[in-house]
Design a protein around this motif. Structure first.
Motif, mmCIF file in Angstrom:
data_model
loop_
_atom_site.group_PDB
_atom_site.id
_atom_site.type_symbol
_atom_site.label_atom_id
_atom_site.label_comp_id
_atom_site.label_asym_id
_atom_site.label_seq_id
_atom_site.Cartn_x
_atom_site.Cartn_y
_atom_site.Cartn_z
ATOM 1 N N ARG A 38 39.073 -16.927 -32.464
ATOM 2 C CA ARG A 38 37.987 -17.023 -31.482
ATOM 3 C C ARG A 38 36.627 -17.205 -32.151
ATOM 4 N N HIS A 39 36.512 -16.780 -33.424
ATOM 5 C CA HIS A 39 35.237 -16.876 -34.140
ATOM 6 C C HIS A 39 35.462 -17.609 -35.469
ATOM 7 N N PRO A 40 35.583 -18.924 -35.440
ATOM 8 C CA PRO A 40 35.877 -19.661 -36.684
ATOM 9 C C PRO A 40 34.768 -19.561 -37.718
ATOM 10 N N HIS A 41 33.535 -19.351 -37.278
ATOM 11 C CA HIS A 41 32.442 -19.235 -38.240
ATOM 12 C C HIS A 41 32.580 -17.973 -39.089
ATOM 13 N N VAL A 42 33.116 -16.917 -38.489
ATOM 14 C CA VAL A 42 33.349 -15.689 -39.257
ATOM 15 C C VAL A 42 34.427 -15.929 -40.305
ATOM 16 N N LEU A 43 35.481 -16.651 -39.916
ATOM 17 C CA LEU A 43 36.556 -16.968 -40.864
ATOM 18 C C LEU A 43 36.019 -17.800 -42.026
ATOM 19 N N LEU A 44 35.161 -18.777 -41.727
ATOM 20 C CA LEU A 44 34.582 -19.605 -42.779
ATOM 21 C C LEU A 44 33.727 -18.769 -43.724
ATOM 22 N N THR A 45 32.994 -17.813 -43.173
ATOM 23 C CA THR A 45 32.157 -16.941 -44.003
ATOM 24 C C THR A 45 33.009 -16.069 -44.912
ATOM 25 N N VAL A 46 34.119 -15.555 -44.386
ATOM 26 C CA VAL A 46 35.009 -14.700 -45.178
ATOM 27 C C VAL A 46 35.650 -15.497 -46.312
ATOM 28 N N LEU A 47 36.036 -16.734 -46.022
ATOM 29 C CA LEU A 47 36.700 -17.544 -47.041
ATOM 30 C C LEU A 47 35.742 -18.030 -48.123
ATOM 31 N N LEU A 48 34.535 -18.420 -47.714
ATOM 32 C CA LEU A 48 33.578 -18.969 -48.672
ATOM 33 C C LEU A 48 32.662 -17.928 -49.286
ATOM 34 N N GLY A 49 32.616 -16.736 -48.704
ATOM 35 C CA GLY A 49 31.704 -15.714 -49.200
ATOM 36 C C GLY A 49 31.918 -15.333 -50.655
ATOM 37 N N PRO A 50 33.148 -14.944 -51.050
ATOM 38 C CA PRO A 50 33.365 -14.535 -52.455
ATOM 39 C C PRO A 50 33.035 -15.621 -53.476
ATOM 40 N N PRO A 51 33.534 -16.877 -53.303
ATOM 41 C CA PRO A 51 33.159 -17.874 -54.313
ATOM 42 C C PRO A 51 31.675 -18.190 -54.337
ATOM 43 N N LEU A 52 31.018 -18.168 -53.150
ATOM 44 C CA LEU A 52 29.585 -18.425 -53.141
ATOM 45 C C LEU A 52 28.816 -17.293 -53.803
ATOM 46 N N LEU A 53 29.270 -16.063 -53.611
ATOM 47 C CA LEU A 53 28.642 -14.938 -54.295
ATOM 48 C C LEU A 53 28.823 -15.041 -55.806
ATOM 49 N N TRP A 54 30.038 -15.436 -56.204
ATOM 50 C CA TRP A 54 30.304 -15.619 -57.636
ATOM 51 C C TRP A 54 29.400 -16.707 -58.208
ATOM 52 N N LEU A 55 29.281 -17.818 -57.486
ATOM 53 C CA LEU A 55 28.417 -18.900 -57.945
ATOM 54 C C LEU A 55 26.963 -18.470 -57.986
ATOM 55 N N GLY A 56 26.526 -17.757 -56.963
ATOM 56 C CA GLY A 56 25.121 -17.372 -56.892
ATOM 57 C C GLY A 56 24.739 -16.306 -57.882
ATOM 58 N N ILE A 57 25.615 -15.308 -58.050
ATOM 59 C CA ILE A 57 25.273 -14.178 -58.912
ATOM 60 C C ILE A 57 25.571 -14.476 -60.376
ATOM 61 N N VAL A 58 26.802 -14.944 -60.652
ATOM 62 C CA VAL A 58 27.213 -15.111 -62.048
ATOM 63 C C VAL A 58 26.632 -16.393 -62.646
ATOM 64 N N TYR A 59 26.805 -17.508 -61.963
ATOM 65 C CA TYR A 59 26.383 -18.782 -62.548
ATOM 66 C C TYR A 59 24.880 -19.001 -62.412
ATOM 67 N N LEU A 60 24.396 -19.027 -61.176
ATOM 68 C CA LEU A 60 22.970 -19.267 -60.977
ATOM 69 C C LEU A 60 22.130 -18.116 -61.514
ATOM 70 N N GLY A 61 22.662 -16.886 -61.399
ATOM 71 C CA GLY A 61 21.934 -15.740 -61.945
ATOM 72 C C GLY A 61 21.795 -15.822 -63.457
ATOM 73 N N SER A 62 22.870 -16.253 -64.129
ATOM 74 C CA SER A 62 22.799 -16.387 -65.588
ATOM 75 C C SER A 62 21.846 -17.512 -65.993
ATOM 76 N N LEU A 63 21.835 -18.607 -65.221
ATOM 77 C CA LEU A 63 20.895 -19.690 -65.517
ATOM 78 C C LEU A 63 19.446 -19.230 -65.335
ATOM 79 N N PHE A 64 19.206 -18.453 -64.288
ATOM 80 C CA PHE A 64 17.856 -17.941 -64.070
ATOM 81 C C PHE A 64 17.450 -16.994 -65.194
ATOM 82 N N ALA A 65 18.372 -16.128 -65.624
ATOM 83 C CA ALA A 65 18.071 -15.219 -66.730
ATOM 84 C C ALA A 65 17.803 -15.995 -68.015
ATOM 85 N N LEU A 66 18.556 -17.089 -68.201
ATOM 86 C CA LEU A 66 18.346 -17.934 -69.371
ATOM 87 C C LEU A 66 16.969 -18.585 -69.330
ATOM 88 N N LEU A 67 16.610 -19.107 -68.156
ATOM 89 C CA LEU A 67 15.294 -19.724 -68.014
ATOM 90 C C LEU A 67 14.195 -18.696 -68.244
#
Length: 316
Positions: free
Chosen positions: A26-55
């Motif tokens: 009934r709420h497909p947007h919630v399902l999309l958030t649950v599926l994409l949330g962990p990889p996006l968090l990983w990308l944002g925190i680990v990858y982009l966060g490390s690039l920002f710390a490097l900069l």
């Protein structure tokens, strides 16, 4: 009408799994958030966060007397990056990456064209196997194998000697920039290994782009009196250009950041990857190492923007 509509509505399930499934349905947007949330968090925190710390680290400086990092914002590290010795490292790396990309495209195009236009059935499977097989072996094994091949006592020198062309090899190695004591300790050897290792990343995108070219366009060019050279210049090459640019993204970026191949096969003159490794490890100058790593990021950012404008991502 209401009775018919209600008959198509499934009864609510009582189990936790069933209710959860109904909720996500009934709420497909919630399902999309649950599926994409962990990889996006990983990308944002680990990858982009490390690039920002490097900069951030690149705007600090190193104290020349104590060797400790001075955590005050300054452009002194970037001024040091623009010194003659460091600019030489950057220009050497960028020129090598550009040359490897151009030669890889020149070699890969006829191979990809044959696979796209003529290879069928088992021959196409054999083509993919031949292109992908080098990627299945160890990266270090391939590099060390090439070091043995290019050594003064290696099979390549033996082949030149058997063909009575050893004088040609010696004349090439006597050249001031590309030469050296042997191919295994020269820029020529580094270039050969770079082209070999990254070649599959150039062949596959070009082959994918060429397969999208309709055969009737080439036939129409021939029917209208176009020579093979004109057909290539005005029809085939423009349509294959996104694939060439897509392959160049891989070869250029991988050459730009690699430090293992120049460390094993090459001279003592540093590339960007080696400079980052030396400054971060041996010298302990983390701000300068961070400033060096910003250079490939800026170059590839501009390169990817141009590649997107040329439609290269459609061929990936």
């Amino acid at each position: 009408m209401t009775i018919v509509a209600e008959s198509f509505v499934l009864p609510e399930r009582r189990s936790t799994t069933g209710r959860l499934s109904d909720f996500f349905w009934r709420h497909p947007h919630v399902l999309l958030t649950v599926l994409l949330g962990p990889p996006l968090l990983w990308l944002g925190i680990v990858y982009l966060g490390s690039l920002f710390a490097l900069l951030l680290q690149s705007f600090f400086s190193i104290d020349e007397f104590s060797g400790l990092i001075n955590y005050e914002f300054t452009l002194a590290t970037y001024r040091q990056l623009l010194s003659e010795a460091n600019l030489d490292i950057i220009l050497r790396t960028v020129s090598m990456a550009a040359l490897v990309t151009l030669v890889s495209a020149f070699i890969a195009f006829p191979i990809a064209y044959y696979a796209a236009r003529y290879a069928r059935g088992k021959w196409k499977a054999l083509f993919y196997l031949a292109v992908m097989l080098p990627l299945w072996s160890s990266y270090l094994v391939k590099v060390y194998a090439w070091k043995l091949i290019l050594a003064k006592e290696g099979i390549l020198t033996w082949l030149f000697e058997k063909l009575n062309l050893l004088w040609l090899l010696d004349a090439w190695l006597a050249l001031p920039v590309v030469g050296g004591n042997s191919l295994s300790v020269s820029y020529t050897g580094t270039f050969i290994v770079f082209v070999y290792v990254w070649m599959p990343f150039m062949i596959l995108p070009i082959q994918a782009a060429l397969e999208r070219v309709p055969a009737n366009l080439i036939e129409a060019s021939s029917d209208l009196g176009g020579t093979p050279a004109q057909t290539f210049r005005h029809v085939l090459f423009p349509l294959a250009l996104p694939g060439i640019v897509a392959g160049s993204i891989f070869t250029f970026s991988l050459t730009l950041g690699d430090y293992i191949i120049p460390q094993i096969v090459g001279s003592s003159r540093l590339f960007i990857g080696q400079a980052v490794y030396a400054q971060q490890g041996t010298a302990g100058n983390i701000p300068l190492a961070a400033a060096f790593t910003v250079v490939p990021i800026v170059i590839m950012g501009a390169y990817l923007w141009m590649a997107k404008r040329m439609g290269a991502f459609d061929a990936l």
